[in-house]
Design a protein around this motif. Structure first.
Motif, PDB file in Angstrom:
ATOM      1  N   GLN A   1       0.124   0.953  30.133  1.00 15.21           N
ATOM      2  CA  GLN A   1      -0.175   1.085  28.701  1.00 15.21           C
ATOM      3  C   GLN A   1       1.079   0.822  27.860  1.00 15.21           C
ATOM      4  N   THR A   2       1.844  -0.190  28.285  1.00 12.16           N
ATOM      5  CA  THR A   2       3.095  -0.516  27.618  1.00 12.16           C
ATOM      6  C   THR A   2       3.182  -2.026  27.391  1.00 12.16           C
ATOM      7  N   ASP A   3       3.532  -2.396  26.175  1.00 10.33           N
ATOM      8  CA  ASP A   3       3.793  -3.802  25.862  1.00 10.33           C
ATOM      9  C   ASP A   3       5.302  -4.015  26.029  1.00 10.33           C
ATOM     10  N   ILE A   4       5.712  -4.681  27.112  1.00 10.73           N
ATOM     11  CA  ILE A   4       7.145  -4.785  27.387  1.00 10.73           C
ATOM     12  C   ILE A   4       7.882  -5.616  26.345  1.00 10.73           C
ATOM     13  N   ARG A   5       7.137  -6.342  25.510  1.00 12.29           N
ATOM     14  CA  ARG A   5       7.786  -7.090  24.428  1.00 12.29           C
ATOM     15  C   ARG A   5       8.368  -6.162  23.371  1.00 12.29           C
ATOM     16  N   GLU A   6       7.930  -4.910  23.393  1.00 13.54           N
ATOM     17  CA  GLU A   6       8.414  -3.932  22.420  1.00 13.54           C
ATOM     18  C   GLU A   6       9.533  -3.060  22.981  1.00 13.54           C
ATOM     19  N   HIS A   7       9.993  -3.384  24.178  1.00 13.81           N
ATOM     20  CA  HIS A   7      11.018  -2.573  24.831  1.00 13.81           C
ATOM     21  C   HIS A   7      12.067  -3.470  25.484  1.00 13.81           C
ATOM     22  N   GLY A   8      13.225  -2.883  25.766  1.00 14.86           N
ATOM     23  CA  GLY A   8      14.283  -3.626  26.437  1.00 14.86           C
ATOM     24  C   GLY A   8      14.701  -4.851  25.656  1.00 14.86           C
ATOM     25  N   SER A   9      14.735  -5.992  26.356  1.00 13.67           N
ATOM     26  CA  SER A   9      15.141  -7.242  25.713  1.00 13.67           C
ATOM     27  C   SER A   9      14.001  -7.880  24.927  1.00 13.67           C
ATOM     28  N   GLY A  10      12.774  -7.355  25.120  1.00 14.43           N
ATOM     29  CA  GLY A  10      11.613  -7.943  24.457  1.00 14.43           C
ATOM     30  C   GLY A  10      11.068  -9.141  25.187  1.00 14.43           C
ATOM     31  N   ASN A  11      11.662  -9.453  26.339  1.00 15.35           N
ATOM     32  CA  ASN A  11      11.272 -10.631  27.109  1.00 15.35           C
ATOM     33  C   ASN A  11      10.105 -10.290  28.033  1.00 15.35           C
ATOM     34  N   LEU A  12       9.254 -11.288  28.313  1.00 15.58           N
ATOM     35  CA  LEU A  12       8.091 -11.070  29.171  1.00 15.58           C
ATOM     36  C   LEU A  12       8.380 -11.273  30.655  1.00 15.58           C
ATOM     37  N   GLY A  13       9.603 -11.599  30.998  1.00 14.07           N
ATOM     38  CA  GLY A  13       9.925 -11.931  32.379  1.00 14.07           C
ATOM     39  C   GLY A  13      10.099 -10.735  33.294  1.00 14.07           C
ATOM     40  N   ALA A  14      10.392 -11.053  34.555  1.00 12.79           N
ATOM     41  CA  ALA A  14      10.504 -10.030  35.590  1.00 12.79           C
ATOM     42  C   ALA A  14      11.677  -9.079  35.345  1.00 12.79           C
ATOM     43  N   THR A  15      12.802  -9.596  34.862  1.00 11.90           N
ATOM     44  CA  THR A  15      13.984  -8.744  34.673  1.00 11.90           C
ATOM     45  C   THR A  15      13.695  -7.625  33.688  1.00 11.90           C
ATOM     46  N   ASN A  16      13.082  -7.954  32.575  1.00  8.09           N
ATOM     47  CA  ASN A  16      12.754  -6.917  31.593  1.00  8.09           C
ATOM     48  C   ASN A  16      11.692  -5.975  32.141  1.00  8.09           C
ATOM     49  N   THR A  17      10.788  -6.479  32.965  1.00  3.28           N
ATOM     50  CA  THR A  17       9.780  -5.623  33.590  1.00  3.28           C
ATOM     51  C   THR A  17      10.442  -4.591  34.492  1.00  3.28           C
ATOM     52  N   PHE A  18      11.424  -5.033  35.286  1.00  2.23           N
ATOM     53  CA  PHE A  18      12.177  -4.096  36.129  1.00  2.23           C
ATOM     54  C   PHE A  18      12.809  -2.997  35.275  1.00  2.23           C
ATOM     55  N   ARG A  19      13.422  -3.396  34.179  1.00  2.00           N
ATOM     56  CA  ARG A  19      14.156  -2.438  33.349  1.00  2.00           C
ATOM     57  C   ARG A  19      13.231  -1.470  32.630  1.00  2.00           C
ATOM     58  N   VAL A  20      12.096  -1.976  32.171  1.00  2.00           N
ATOM     59  CA  VAL A  20      11.203  -1.159  31.358  1.00  2.00           C
ATOM     60  C   VAL A  20      10.199  -0.369  32.205  1.00  2.00           C
ATOM     61  N   LEU A  21       9.635  -1.018  33.220  1.00  2.00           N
ATOM     62  CA  LEU A  21       8.542  -0.403  33.977  1.00  2.00           C
ATOM     63  C   LEU A  21       8.924   0.050  35.381  1.00  2.00           C
ATOM     64  N   GLY A  22      10.079  -0.398  35.873  1.00  2.00           N
ATOM     65  CA  GLY A  22      10.509   0.040  37.191  1.00  2.00           C
ATOM     66  C   GLY A  22      10.354  -1.013  38.274  1.00  2.00           C
ATOM     67  N   LYS A  23      10.771  -0.625  39.482  1.00  2.00           N
ATOM     68  CA  LYS A  23      10.853  -1.570  40.601  1.00  2.00           C
ATOM     69  C   LYS A  23       9.493  -2.107  41.035  1.00  2.00           C
ATOM     70  N   LYS A  24       8.508  -1.215  41.163  1.00  2.00           N
ATOM     71  CA  LYS A  24       7.196  -1.644  41.646  1.00  2.00           C
ATOM     72  C   LYS A  24       6.596  -2.709  40.737  1.00  2.00           C
ATOM     73  N   ALA A  25       6.596  -2.439  39.446  1.00  2.00           N
ATOM     74  CA  ALA A  25       6.057  -3.400  38.476  1.00  2.00           C
ATOM     75  C   ALA A  25       6.887  -4.672  38.481  1.00  2.00           C
TER      76      ALA A  25
END
Length: 195
Positions: free
Chosen positions: A29-53
């Motif tokens: 329930q998180t839009d990763i574009r609104e967190h971290g670097s705002g990027n949709l890629g894997a690196t920002n996903t790791f930072r915002v949502l964790g390793k599994k995601a």
């Protein structure tokens, strides 16, 4: 001609699938574009949502590139260039029609595309990326250096099709990482923490 255009369109649409956005919204329930670097890629996903995601998004982004580059073989059209078709998956990943043309930085999808065209080169660049990342701890710098090494490796292997491909991808990757380069220079770029 029409088959070529159809495959290019399919490749672009495959690349446009916003893996990070889908995983974030559906499972966190998180839009990763609104967190971290705002990027949709894997690196920002790791930072915002964790390793599994992050792992799931990385694999999905790689698969997009591999599948796109494999289209000519999957549909028994070997005369069509997997290189040209695959490039459009990378473009789709960077500028996805399904996410307001705000996408990732082309690294994982580029790797997946190379996997579909030249598995040996993929293994070389994967090992290079992991080694450089372990040493420098910057994902962005590892991505840039790996893209350059991919060009050099293609030249040394006398694989001129891959040389053209990796050169184009290196330009994409370096261009997309210009903000990261600036942050590395002013020492504000986040580092990977190894556990």
């Amino acid at each position: 001609m029409w088959t070529y255009l159809l495959f290019i369109l399919i490749a672009y649409l495959l690349g446009s699938i916003p893996s990070g956005l889908i995983v974030g919204k559906v499972f966190y329930q998180t839009d990763i574009r609104e967190h971290g670097s705002g990027n949709l890629g894997a690196t920002n996903t790791f930072r915002v949502l964790g390793k599994k995601a992050g792992i799931i998004v990385t694999l999905a982004d790689i698969l997009k590139g591999t599948l796109a580059a494999s289209l000519p073989f999957l549909f028994n059209q070997p005369e069509l260039s997997a290189l040209i078709i695959g490039i459009f998956a990378v473009i789709g990943h960077m500028y996805p029609v399904f996410a307001n043309f705000r996408g990732g930085k082309a690294v994982a999808t580029s790797g997946g595309m190379i996997l579909g065209v030249n598995p040996l080169l993929f293994l070389i660049i994967l090992a290079t990326f992991l080694i450089v990342l372990y040493i420098c701890k910057y994902v962005s710098l590892s991505s840039i250096l790996t893209s350059i090494i991919a060009v050099i490796t293609s030249f040394l292997l006398s694989d001129y099709g891959s040389l053209i491909l990796t050169s184009i991808l290196a330009v994409f990757i370096i261009y997309r990482h210009i903000p990261n380069i600036k942050r590395i220079v002013n020492k504000s770029e986040p580092k990977v923490t190894w556990i």
